[in-house]
Design a protein around this motif. Structure first.
Motif, PDB file in Angstrom:
ATOM      1  N   SER A   1     -41.940  66.749  41.609  1.00 60.80           N
ATOM      2  CA  SER A   1     -40.631  66.121  41.409  1.00 60.80           C
ATOM      3  C   SER A   1     -40.670  65.036  40.332  1.00 60.80           C
ATOM      4  CB  SER A   1     -40.155  65.515  42.722  1.00 60.80           C
ATOM      5  OG  SER A   1     -39.149  64.566  42.481  1.00 60.80           O
ATOM      6  N   TRP A   2     -39.895  65.210  39.271  1.00 61.83           N
ATOM      7  CA  TRP A   2     -39.918  64.238  38.168  1.00 61.83           C
ATOM      8  C   TRP A   2     -39.445  62.860  38.635  1.00 61.83           C
ATOM      9  CZ3 TRP A   2     -36.167  61.182  35.966  1.00 61.83           C
ATOM     10  CH2 TRP A   2     -34.840  61.429  36.364  1.00 61.83           C
ATOM     11  N   PHE A   3     -38.504  62.828  39.564  1.00 64.65           N
ATOM     12  CA  PHE A   3     -37.960  61.534  39.979  1.00 64.65           C
ATOM     13  C   PHE A   3     -38.958  60.779  40.858  1.00 64.65           C
ATOM     14  CE2 PHE A   3     -35.219  58.479  42.191  1.00 64.65           C
ATOM     15  CZ  PHE A   3     -34.543  57.939  41.110  1.00 64.65           C
ATOM     16  N   THR A   4     -39.700  61.526  41.689  1.00 66.29           N
ATOM     17  CA  THR A   4     -40.743  60.890  42.507  1.00 66.29           C
ATOM     18  C   THR A   4     -41.802  60.309  41.577  1.00 66.29           C
ATOM     19  OG1 THR A   4     -40.323  62.413  44.315  1.00 66.29           O
ATOM     20  CG2 THR A   4     -42.439  61.293  44.338  1.00 66.29           C
ATOM     21  N   TRP A   5     -42.180  61.086  40.578  1.00 66.02           N
ATOM     22  CA  TRP A   5     -43.168  60.658  39.587  1.00 66.02           C
ATOM     23  C   TRP A   5     -42.696  59.383  38.884  1.00 66.02           C
ATOM     24  CZ3 TRP A   5     -47.937  62.024  37.642  1.00 66.02           C
ATOM     25  CH2 TRP A   5     -48.255  61.538  36.370  1.00 66.02           C
ATOM     26  N   TYR A   6     -41.410  59.364  38.545  1.00 64.03           N
ATOM     27  CA  TYR A   6     -40.815  58.251  37.803  1.00 64.03           C
ATOM     28  C   TYR A   6     -40.727  56.986  38.658  1.00 64.03           C
ATOM     29  CZ  TYR A   6     -37.175  55.889  34.972  1.00 64.03           C
ATOM     30  OH  TYR A   6     -36.447  55.001  34.214  1.00 64.03           O
ATOM     31  N   SER A   7     -40.527  57.143  39.971  1.00 67.86           N
ATOM     32  CA  SER A   7     -40.231  55.994  40.826  1.00 67.86           C
ATOM     33  C   SER A   7     -41.349  55.526  41.750  1.00 67.86           C
ATOM     34  CB  SER A   7     -39.020  56.307  41.720  1.00 67.86           C
ATOM     35  OG  SER A   7     -37.966  56.831  40.959  1.00 67.86           O
ATOM     36  N   CYS A   8     -42.267  56.435  42.122  1.00 59.19           N
ATOM     37  CA  CYS A   8     -43.110  56.131  43.286  1.00 59.19           C
ATOM     38  C   CYS A   8     -44.109  54.995  43.090  1.00 59.19           C
ATOM     39  CB  CYS A   8     -43.808  57.378  43.805  1.00 59.19           C
ATOM     40  SG  CYS A   8     -45.102  57.957  42.722  1.00 59.19           S
ATOM     41  N   THR A   9     -44.417  54.615  41.839  1.00 59.35           N
ATOM     42  CA  THR A   9     -45.369  53.510  41.671  1.00 59.35           C
ATOM     43  C   THR A   9     -44.664  52.221  41.243  1.00 59.35           C
ATOM     44  OG1 THR A   9     -45.813  54.223  39.419  1.00 59.35           O
ATOM     45  CG2 THR A   9     -47.323  54.992  41.105  1.00 59.35           C
ATOM     46  N   ARG A  10     -43.340  52.230  41.252  1.00 60.02           N
ATOM     47  CA  ARG A  10     -42.605  51.024  40.842  1.00 60.02           C
ATOM     48  C   ARG A  10     -42.481  50.047  42.007  1.00 60.02           C
ATOM     49  NH1 ARG A  10     -40.343  51.791  35.885  1.00 60.02           N
ATOM     50  NH2 ARG A  10     -40.172  53.957  35.183  1.00 60.02           N
ATOM     51  N   THR A  11     -42.428  48.763  41.678  1.00 58.86           N
ATOM     52  CA  THR A  11     -42.362  47.745  42.728  1.00 58.86           C
ATOM     53  C   THR A  11     -40.908  47.493  43.146  1.00 58.86           C
ATOM     54  OG1 THR A  11     -42.465  46.130  40.949  1.00 58.86           O
ATOM     55  CG2 THR A  11     -44.507  46.596  42.116  1.00 58.86           C
ATOM     56  N   LEU A  12     -40.257  48.564  43.574  1.00 62.63           N
ATOM     57  CA  LEU A  12     -38.851  48.511  43.989  1.00 62.63           C
ATOM     58  C   LEU A  12     -38.761  48.563  45.504  1.00 62.63           C
ATOM     59  CD1 LEU A  12     -37.137  51.081  41.615  1.00 62.63           C
ATOM     60  CD2 LEU A  12     -36.311  48.783  42.053  1.00 62.63           C
ATOM     61  N   THR A  13     -37.760  47.878  46.074  1.00 59.34           N
ATOM     62  CA  THR A  13     -37.576  47.992  47.524  1.00 59.34           C
ATOM     63  C   THR A  13     -37.238  49.440  47.895  1.00 59.34           C
ATOM     64  OG1 THR A  13     -35.308  47.253  47.206  1.00 59.34           O
ATOM     65  CG2 THR A  13     -36.872  45.614  47.996  1.00 59.34           C
ATOM     66  N   ASN A  14     -36.546  50.150  46.987  1.00 59.15           N
ATOM     67  CA  ASN A  14     -36.195  51.559  47.273  1.00 59.15           C
ATOM     68  C   ASN A  14     -37.441  52.418  47.403  1.00 59.15           C
ATOM     69  OD1 ASN A  14     -34.281  50.319  45.049  1.00 59.15           O
ATOM     70  ND2 ASN A  14     -33.015  51.514  46.456  1.00 59.15           N
ATOM     71  N   THR A  15     -38.462  52.098  46.598  1.00 62.08           N
ATOM     72  CA  THR A  15     -39.722  52.849  46.654  1.00 62.08           C
ATOM     73  C   THR A  15     -40.387  52.635  48.006  1.00 62.08           C
ATOM     74  OG1 THR A  15     -39.989  52.611  44.275  1.00 62.08           O
ATOM     75  CG2 THR A  15     -41.950  53.154  45.526  1.00 62.08           C
ATOM     76  N   MET A  16     -40.439  51.370  48.414  1.00 57.65           N
ATOM     77  CA  MET A  16     -41.071  51.047  49.694  1.00 57.65           C
ATOM     78  C   MET A  16     -40.288  51.685  50.845  1.00 57.65           C
ATOM     79  SD  MET A  16     -43.771  49.679  50.363  1.00 57.65           S
ATOM     80  CE  MET A  16     -44.791  48.593  51.261  1.00 57.65           C
ATOM     81  N   GLU A  17     -38.973  51.667  50.728  1.00 62.34           N
ATOM     82  CA  GLU A  17     -38.108  52.261  51.749  1.00 62.34           C
ATOM     83  C   GLU A  17     -38.411  53.762  51.875  1.00 62.34           C
ATOM     84  OE1 GLU A  17     -33.303  53.171  52.195  1.00 62.34           O
ATOM     85  OE2 GLU A  17     -34.008  51.967  50.513  1.00 62.34           O
ATOM     86  N   THR A  18     -38.610  54.420  50.735  1.00 65.39           N
ATOM     87  CA  THR A  18     -38.915  55.860  50.733  1.00 65.39           C
ATOM     88  C   THR A  18     -40.273  56.137  51.362  1.00 65.39           C
ATOM     89  OG1 THR A  18     -37.625  56.056  48.710  1.00 65.39           O
ATOM     90  CG2 THR A  18     -39.047  57.904  49.252  1.00 65.39           C
TER      91      THR A  18
END
Length: 480
Positions: A114-131
């Motif tokens: 998944s390109w979006f998982t790749w794009y987001s999963c290592t970012r320090t976002l609360t949304n990432t942690m929530e996921t």
């Protein structure tokens, strides 16, 4: 690997609500903590539980005397990457327990593609942690046929996710409700699981916030009031009600979309609850006028279960379908990760160089970009004098309110001449998008600024965001 191949910026929250806050919690100069807290912190809309994770990392680096700016930037991302890897493995083992190794491999493959998982999963976002916490909770959710189910564990992960980002409750409403209906010992579930887990997590979150705010603040309630009851999120833009169905979900799913639809048709009855969670979440978010791709990121793992199910059943076509998924996601993943919007991070290295200079005390950097375009002290790590255009929403109900950034952009030249009416007030460095150069060229020439760096930002400039970022320096600095 992902962590090093994602070198672009996505949304300001990645730094301003996590690393910037953590930096302020840990580092002092000489007596005062430095790092910037946005208006959300002044109004108690954010809690310290999430930044505390990064503050602990920063504190450890500080104690080891390794608080180098590069480590402050990369170590939190590495930590997030390790968690993301754990979550992926959890998703794999969940499907292996529910189905078989073959289906699990297909789901795992879809998740990694998944390109979006790749794009987001290592970012320090609360949304990432929530996921990530949603995946952990899912792996203990008592779905029919699961031997891993544990009410206490999955509720604990949900509670943690809600503490970090209150909206995490949304996807779990149908799931928890369904579990409650199927549970024989309903009173036990509530008294022995829900109540203790809720009390411990909310209590811990309250205490952490009490320590750092210096007063009792119930962040989750403030967050709800602001985003739902007052609907002040519209200040950051509003979209039509159907946006998640016509753009949001199709974009983050990308080429997984046909597989997702096919998987929904094929999947056994017991997975209907996952589909319910996806539809329900998208519907709830559709009712709020401010919409972003990252808001529905937590339902992506649910979607991947269906995509994997579809892939597994494409017997003869399986190899070519997998090849198609891999190639069609590789390009957007690499482009968004390495190229699109990288300037706002690259330009920080030019600012960092001012920290080593002898005239650090005289340096004054002014970032004339749409508000929060770049990270701040967490990517500079020295007490440089810095300023950016402010854009807090108005919480007083003033109809004619315009934030500083909007005032600036309505007449950049006039604003600059008025703000810096005296030469002693002038910043030593100006940083802005290329689209602004033409408009303020007379100010730059008159006040003796010269261009010292051009940094690529994006191939698709829009509005106030240009294709490049320019760094201008005041000439007189060098003659002293």
């Amino acid at each position: 690997l992902n962590c090093f191949l994602v070198q672009t910026s996505f949304v300001p929250d990645e730094y301003w609500q996590s690393l910037e806050v953590a930096h302020r919690m840990v580092f002092k100069y000489p007596l005062r903590n430095y790092g910037y807290l946005t208006w959300e912190w002044a109004n108690g809309l954010r809690g310290y539980s999430y930044p505390l994770i990064f503050a602990s990392i920063y504190k450890a680096l500080q104690l080891l005397a390794k608080d180098d700016v590069q480590l402050l930037i990369w170590v939190p991302r590495l930590a997030q990457a390790v968690l993301a890897a754990f979550a992926d493995v959890k998703l794999y083992s969940l499907v292996r327990h529910l189905e078989n190794a073959e289906t699990a491999k297909c789901v795992y493959f879809c998740q990694l593609c998944s390109w979006f998982t790749w794009y987001s999963c290592t970012r320090t976002l609360t949304n990432t942690m929530e996921t990530l916490l949603t995946i952990f909770a899912l792996s203990y959710y008592p779905i029919k046929g699961s031997r891993m189910g544990s009410s206490c564990k999955y509720l604990a992960f949900i509670a943690l996710a809600i503490v970090i980002r209150p909206t995490a409750v949304i996807p779990w409403i149908p799931l928890v409700f369904s579990h409650f209906l199927q549970e024989q010992r309903k009173a036990d579930l509530i008294l022995h699981n829900c109540v203790p887990v809720g009390l411990v997590t909310v209590g811990t979150s309250l205490i952490i916030d009490r320590v750092f705010f210096g007063e009792w603040v119930l962040v989750q309630l403030n967050f709800l009031k602001f985003n739902v009851l007052q609907n002040l999120g519209t200040f950051y833009g509003s979209h039509p009600w159907h946006w998640y169905f016509t753009q949001g979900l199709p974009v983050i799913l990308g080429t997984h979309l046909p597989f997702f639809i096919h998987g929904c048709v094929l999947a056994p009855k017991r997975y209907r609850i996952f589909l319910m969670a996806v539809i329900w979440t998208v519907l709830v978010y559709s009712m709020l006028s401010h919409k972003e791709f990252r808001f529905i990121y937590p339902v992506l793992p649910f979607c991947m279960v269906f995509c994997g199910y579809s892939l597994k059943h494409l017997k003869a076509w399986k190899k070519s379908a997998a090849g198609f998924l891999l190639l069609s996601n590789l390009l957007p993943a690499l482009y968004t990760g390495l190229i699109h919007q990288r300037g706002s991070l690259d330009v920080m290295s030019h600012i960092q160089q001012l920290c080593n200079n002898s005239y650090q005390s005289q340096a004054f950097v002014f970032i004339m970009m749409p508000c929060h375009s770049t990270p701040f002290y967490s990517h500079v790590h020295c007490p440089l004098k810095m300023r950016f255009l402010q854009c807090p929403p108005d919480l007083t109900g003033n109809e004619s309110y315009i934030d500083e950034a909007d005032v600036f952009y309505s007449n950049p030249l006039g604003w600059l001449n008025k703000e810096f009416y005296n030469d002693t007030l002038l910043p030593s460095h100006l940083i802005f998008f290329s689209v602004l150069e033409q408009e303020i060229s007379s100010f730059l020439a008159l006040r003796g600024y010269e261009k010292t760096a051009t940094v690529f930002h994006t191939h698709v400039p829009q509005g106030r965001v240009g294709s490049h970022i320019y760094v201008y320096r005041k000439k007189t600095e060098m003659n002293h």
